[in-house]
Design a protein around this motif. Structure first.
Motif, short mmCIF file in Angstrom:
data_model
loop_
_atom_site.label_atom_id
_atom_site.label_comp_id
_atom_site.label_asym_id
_atom_site.label_seq_id
_atom_site.Cartn_x
_atom_site.Cartn_y
_atom_site.Cartn_z
N HIS A 88 1.89 3.76 -6.41
CA HIS A 88 0.99 2.94 -6.22
C HIS A 88 0.28 2.88 -7.61
O HIS A 88 0.18 3.88 -8.46
CB HIS A 88 -0.27 3.52 -5.18
CG HIS A 88 0.19 3.67 -3.77
ND1 HIS A 88 0.34 2.53 -2.81
CD2 HIS A 88 0.78 4.64 -3.34
CE1 HIS A 88 0.92 3.13 -1.83
NE2 HIS A 88 1.08 4.15 -1.92
N ASN A 95 1.19 -4.34 -7.79
CA ASN A 95 2.02 -3.49 -6.97
C ASN A 95 3.06 -2.87 -7.41
O ASN A 95 3.75 -3.13 -8.37
CB ASN A 95 2.66 -4.52 -5.71
CG ASN A 95 1.42 -5.09 -4.95
OD1 ASN A 95 0.39 -4.67 -4.55
ND2 ASN A 95 1.48 -6.43 -4.44
N GLY A 98 4.55 0.76 -3.56
CA GLY A 98 3.62 0.45 -2.54
C GLY A 98 2.52 -0.48 -2.90
O GLY A 98 2.41 -0.87 -4.26
N PRO A 99 1.52 -1.00 -2.12
CA PRO A 99 0.58 -1.90 -2.60
C PRO A 99 -0.48 -1.13 -3.57
O PRO A 99 -0.55 0.00 -3.25
CB PRO A 99 -0.05 -2.23 -1.32
CG PRO A 99 0.23 -1.01 -0.57
CD PRO A 99 1.39 -0.29 -0.75
N LYS A 109 -6.69 -4.00 6.21
CA LYS A 109 -5.40 -3.54 6.15
C LYS A 109 -4.29 -4.83 6.12
O LYS A 109 -4.77 -5.85 6.56
CB LYS A 109 -5.13 -2.86 7.45
CG LYS A 109 -5.70 -1.63 7.69
CD LYS A 109 -5.48 -1.01 9.19
CE LYS A 109 -6.29 0.23 9.53
NZ LYS A 109 -6.00 0.87 10.68
N ASN A 110 -3.25 -4.56 5.57
CA ASN A 110 -2.17 -5.56 5.45
C ASN A 110 -2.73 -6.89 4.67
O ASN A 110 -2.12 -8.04 4.96
CB ASN A 110 -1.62 -6.07 6.78
CG ASN A 110 -1.10 -5.15 7.59
OD1 ASN A 110 -0.32 -4.22 7.15
ND2 ASN A 110 -1.15 -5.01 8.76
N TYR A 117 4.72 -5.27 4.06
CA TYR A 117 4.25 -4.02 4.66
C TYR A 117 5.54 -3.67 5.66
O TYR A 117 5.94 -4.87 6.31
CB TYR A 117 2.93 -3.99 5.42
CG TYR A 117 1.85 -4.18 4.32
CD1 TYR A 117 1.27 -2.98 3.74
CD2 TYR A 117 1.30 -5.24 3.93
CE1 TYR A 117 0.01 -3.05 3.14
CE2 TYR A 117 0.29 -5.44 3.21
CZ TYR A 117 -0.44 -4.05 2.50
OH TYR A 117 -1.48 -4.34 1.54
N SER A 118 5.51 -2.46 5.89
CA SER A 118 6.44 -1.83 6.88
C SER A 118 5.70 -0.93 7.84
O SER A 118 4.67 -0.60 7.48
CB SER A 118 7.60 -1.10 6.29
OG SER A 118 7.08 0.12 5.71
N LEU A 121 0.52 -0.75 10.81
CA LEU A 121 -0.86 -0.29 10.46
C LEU A 121 -1.97 -0.22 11.22
O LEU A 121 -3.09 -0.02 11.10
CB LEU A 121 -0.93 -1.06 9.04
CG LEU A 121 -0.09 -0.42 7.75
CD1 LEU A 121 -0.35 -0.90 6.59
CD2 LEU A 121 -0.48 1.15 7.69
N THR A 145 6.92 2.98 9.33
CA THR A 145 6.66 2.91 7.68
C THR A 145 7.67 3.60 6.97
O THR A 145 8.58 4.50 7.59
CB THR A 145 5.33 3.54 7.41
OG1 THR A 145 5.17 3.10 5.96
CG2 THR A 145 5.29 5.00 7.40
#
Length: 170
Positions: A88, A95, A98-99, A109-110, A117-118, A121, A145
């Motif tokens: 991160h 990015n 990860g974000p 979130k997202n 995203y996986s 969340l 995830t």
């Protein structure tokens, strides 16, 4: 050359050594009562030291989440951030694997554009409470995830990291 007499001497030596070993074990058991007649007998302690106190076991109360966050130290959280740095980034819009985590506390979130995203969340925001649960075990919080991080087992590390992340993007 191996003849019958040599074989008999070798076999006799091995048997003699085994006999000495077994006799030594038997003598040791008799001396120290290991497995012998005295085994399992419980006796009173021969000498007791009086400390003047009875044994008192104090129950340790579990801290609430608010108390844990009140004890957070952003400086220590910056050191914990080193575990996150590999995947991160703290720069807005940058990015990594990860974000980016710039302004992540209380962000939806997202919501990072350009990041796939996986896992699940869920809906809502990354409140400190949600981040706390996610950092404890990402795989349990977001089933499916692809994040391979096992999580932070110490609650101190989690609250310190969240306190540090709150200072980023204020």
């Amino acid at each position: 050359m191996l003849d019958t007499m040599t074989f008999t001497k070798v076999l006799g030596s091995v048997c003699g050594a085994l006999l000495v070993l077994l006799l030594g074990k038997w003598v040791a058991e008799e001396l120290y009562h290991v497995g012998g007649k005295g085994h399992g007998d419980h006796h009173d302690q021969a000498y007791v030291i009086d400390t003047g106190e009875d044994e008192v076991v104090e129950e340790v109360a579990e801290l609430t989440l608010e108390e844990k966050f009140a004890a957070a130290d952003a400086g220590k959280g910056e050191r914990v951030w080193g575990k996150c740095r590999a995947c991160h980034k703290l720069e807005q819009g940058a990015n990594g694997t990860g974000p980016y985590l710039y302004g992540v506390v209380n962000r939806a979130k997202n919501s990072v554009d350009g990041f796939g995203y996986s896992g699940n969340l869920g809906e809502g925001d990354w409140t400190p409470e949600n981040l706390y649960a996610f950092l404890e075990s990402p795989r349990d919080y977001a089933p499916g995830t692809s994040m391979s991080f096992a999580g932070l087992k110490k609650w101190e590390d989690r609250v310190n990291l969240i306190a540090y992340l709150e200072t980023i993007g204020e």
